[in-house]
Design a protein around this motif. Structure first.
Motif, PDB file in Angstrom:
ATOM      1  N   VAL A 148       1.032  -1.216  -0.082  1.00  0.00           N
ATOM      2  CA  VAL A 148      -0.154   0.159   0.120  1.00  0.00           C
ATOM      3  C   VAL A 148       0.916   1.252   0.043  1.00  0.00           C
ATOM      4  CG1 VAL A 148      -0.213   0.061   2.674  1.00  0.00           C
ATOM      5  CG2 VAL A 148      -1.745   1.303   1.191  1.00  0.00           C
ATOM      6  N   CYS A 149       2.097   1.119   0.760  1.00  0.00           N
ATOM      7  CA  CYS A 149       2.827   2.659   0.993  1.00  0.00           C
ATOM      8  C   CYS A 149       3.297   2.674  -0.581  1.00  0.00           C
ATOM      9  CB  CYS A 149       3.852   2.407   1.655  1.00  0.00           C
ATOM     10  SG  CYS A 149       3.199   2.671   3.615  1.00  0.00           S
ATOM     11  N   ASP A 150       3.988   2.002  -1.053  1.00  0.00           N
ATOM     12  CA  ASP A 150       4.636   2.244  -2.422  1.00  0.00           C
ATOM     13  C   ASP A 150       3.542   2.535  -3.481  1.00  0.00           C
ATOM     14  OD1 ASP A 150       7.291   1.773  -2.088  1.00  0.00           O
ATOM     15  OD2 ASP A 150       6.953  -0.314  -1.885  1.00  0.00           O
ATOM     16  N   GLU A 151       2.271   1.842  -3.386  1.00  0.00           N
ATOM     17  CA  GLU A 151       1.374   2.239  -4.504  1.00  0.00           C
ATOM     18  C   GLU A 151       0.857   3.797  -4.118  1.00  0.00           C
ATOM     19  OE1 GLU A 151       0.576   0.992  -7.023  1.00  0.00           O
ATOM     20  OE2 GLU A 151       0.955  -1.414  -6.984  1.00  0.00           O
ATOM     21  N   LEU A 152       0.600   4.182  -2.791  1.00  0.00           N
ATOM     22  CA  LEU A 152       0.048   5.499  -2.590  1.00  0.00           C
ATOM     23  C   LEU A 152       1.023   6.377  -3.010  1.00  0.00           C
ATOM     24  CD1 LEU A 152      -1.786   7.643  -1.163  1.00  0.00           C
ATOM     25  CD2 LEU A 152      -0.749   6.739   0.916  1.00  0.00           C
ATOM     26  N   ALA A 153       2.233   6.275  -2.753  1.00  0.00           N
ATOM     27  CA  ALA A 153       3.204   7.162  -2.965  1.00  0.00           C
ATOM     28  C   ALA A 153       3.325   7.367  -4.632  1.00  0.00           C
ATOM     29  CB  ALA A 153       4.746   6.775  -2.519  1.00  0.00           C
ATOM     30  N   ALA A 154       3.343   6.374  -5.435  1.00  0.00           N
ATOM     31  CA  ALA A 154       3.376   6.405  -6.880  1.00  0.00           C
ATOM     32  C   ALA A 154       2.228   6.949  -7.390  1.00  0.00           C
ATOM     33  CB  ALA A 154       3.679   4.894  -7.338  1.00  0.00           C
ATOM     34  N   GLY A 155       0.862   6.488  -6.962  1.00  0.00           N
ATOM     35  CA  GLY A 155      -0.288   7.090  -7.836  1.00  0.00           C
ATOM     36  C   GLY A 155      -0.604   8.351  -7.089  1.00  0.00           C
ATOM     37  N   CYS A 156      -0.173   9.036  -6.128  1.00  0.00           N
ATOM     38  CA  CYS A 156      -0.716  10.362  -5.530  1.00  0.00           C
ATOM     39  C   CYS A 156       0.528  11.343  -5.471  1.00  0.00           C
ATOM     40  CB  CYS A 156      -1.303  10.154  -4.340  1.00  0.00           C
ATOM     41  SG  CYS A 156      -2.805   9.125  -4.096  1.00  0.00           S
ATOM     42  N   GLY A 157       1.660  10.974  -5.983  1.00  0.00           N
ATOM     43  CA  GLY A 157       2.647  11.935  -6.315  1.00  0.00           C
ATOM     44  C   GLY A 157       3.370  12.421  -4.887  1.00  0.00           C
ATOM     45  N   PHE A 158       3.340  11.431  -4.048  1.00  0.00           N
ATOM     46  CA  PHE A 158       4.183  11.729  -2.609  1.00  0.00           C
ATOM     47  C   PHE A 158       5.569  11.159  -2.847  1.00  0.00           C
ATOM     48  CE2 PHE A 158      -0.362  11.620  -1.163  1.00  0.00           C
ATOM     49  CZ  PHE A 158      -0.472  13.182  -0.727  1.00  0.00           C
ATOM     50  N   GLY A 159       6.657  11.922  -2.182  1.00  0.00           N
ATOM     51  CA  GLY A 159       7.740  11.106  -2.027  1.00  0.00           C
ATOM     52  C   GLY A 159       8.103  10.189  -0.963  1.00  0.00           C
ATOM     53  N   ARG A 160       7.219  10.482   0.248  1.00  0.00           N
ATOM     54  CA  ARG A 160       7.295   9.441   1.412  1.00  0.00           C
ATOM     55  C   ARG A 160       5.978   9.132   1.946  1.00  0.00           C
ATOM     56  NH1 ARG A 160      12.129  11.811   5.380  1.00  0.00           N
ATOM     57  NH2 ARG A 160      10.548  13.518   5.596  1.00  0.00           N
ATOM     58  N   VAL A 161       5.670   8.073   2.292  1.00  0.00           N
ATOM     59  CA  VAL A 161       4.399   7.584   2.799  1.00  0.00           C
ATOM     60  C   VAL A 161       4.657   6.687   3.911  1.00  0.00           C
ATOM     61  CG1 VAL A 161       2.229   6.398   2.450  1.00  0.00           C
ATOM     62  CG2 VAL A 161       3.113   7.920   0.731  1.00  0.00           C
TER      63      VAL A 161
END
Length: 320
Positions: free
Chosen positions: A62-75
């Protein structure tokens, strides 16, 4: 209750919690399009997570998908347990950062995380626009976060964790659009996690029921296939408690039997079928049939029941 939770809290930092995004009046087309693009990215990230076969696989990605999909650097995904905040899962960008290794081993009092503790009641996200503007928790200093967004994860009416997200190393500061995007993702993730956990429990229960039914079917088959044993006493049908035939009487007709035929006769008296005898003596069923034929002939019996009756008579009166 379950629990999850991320990193980047504050004490009295400038926080805009629950406010609506500003209207787009006066902003350029590119600026207006960016939040919409990131929302679509968040929806695609959730879609990629839906095929996960279990909660462990879901949490792992989930953390990698959230970062990649929503444009965040760190999650950071964290848990809430007994009033404590526990940093837990991170995206790949954080894995090598020393501060996370240090803080992930600690249970932080939620009361010390003023932003997050306010989110336990109302179901709303928060934006910390400038972490340098006031005193913040040491974990924020350690992670060198300048701004971040946080959204609670709610299951069964309880906040069980948080998502925190930021853009380090001079990345674009987090804003209200990021806050609302993370909140929307957290809602979608909570529903997906709940559904995945339910499916996992159902699979486990179905396996248990299947094993019970298979066991019952096997027991019924054994009863249906069992041969009727004529025994003067129930214990006579138990190999563990019945004295061997050869030890009961070695003279007369029983004395004509070979050692192997005595073993076969013992098992016949115990109610064993040919297949059981073959398995116990590690011989073929054809060989068992041959031994049974010889035993019956030597005892002058026409069937197993007569052979069993003969053996029981010998055992009880000691005569042949």
């Amino acid at each position: 209750t379950p629990a999850l939770k991320p990193s980047s809290p504050t004490r009295r930092s400038p926080v805009r919690a629950g406010a609506r995004p500003r209207s787009g009046r006066g902003r350029g087309d590119a600026e207006l399009a960016a939040p919409a693009h990131r929302r679509e990215g968040g929806e695609r990230a959730l879609a990629r997570l839906r095929p996960a076969t279990g909660t462990a696989a879901l949490l792992d990605r989930v953390c990698d998908e959230l970062a990649a999909g929503c444009g965040f650097g760190r999650v950071l995904l964290s848990r809430v347990t007994d009033g404590r905040w526990l940093p837990w899962m991170v995206n790949e960008a954080i894995v090598g950062e020393a501060w996370f290794g240090e803080w992930s081993a600690r249970a932080i009092r939620l009361d010390d995380m003023l932003v997050e503790s306010r989110l336990l009641g109302p179901d709303r996200p928060a934006l910390v626009a400038d972490t340098a503007a006031d005193d913040v928790h040491p974990i924020i200093r350690a992670g060198a976060s300048t701004s971040y967004v946080v959204a609670p994860i709610t299951l069964a009416g309880h906040v069980v964790g948080f998502f925190h997200a930021d853009r380090p190393d001079g990345g674009r500061p987090c804003d209200e659009a990021d806050r609302d995007l993370l909140w929307s993702f957290a809602h979608g993730f909570a529903r997906l996690y709940d559904r995945t956990a339910l499916a996992e429990r159902l699979r486990s229960h179905r396996l248990e029921v299947t094993e019970l039914l298979e066991g019952a079917a096997g027991a019924i088959a054994d009863i249906a296939d069992a041969e009727v044993v004529l025994a003067a006493d129930p214990d006579d049908a138990e190999p563990a408690t019945r004295p061997p035939v050869a030890a009961s009487r070695t003279g007369g007709r029983l004395g004509r039997l070979t050692p192997r035929e005595h073993e076969v006769l013992d098992l016949i008296v115990a109610g064993a079928r040919n297949s059981d005898i073959a398995r116990r003596l590690v011989i073929s069923e054809g060989t068992v049939k041959s031994h049974v034929k010889h035993v019956l002939a030597k005892l002058g019996a026409v069937n197993r029941a007569q052979a069993i009756a003969y053996c029981l008579g010998v055992r009880h009166d000691g005569t042949d």
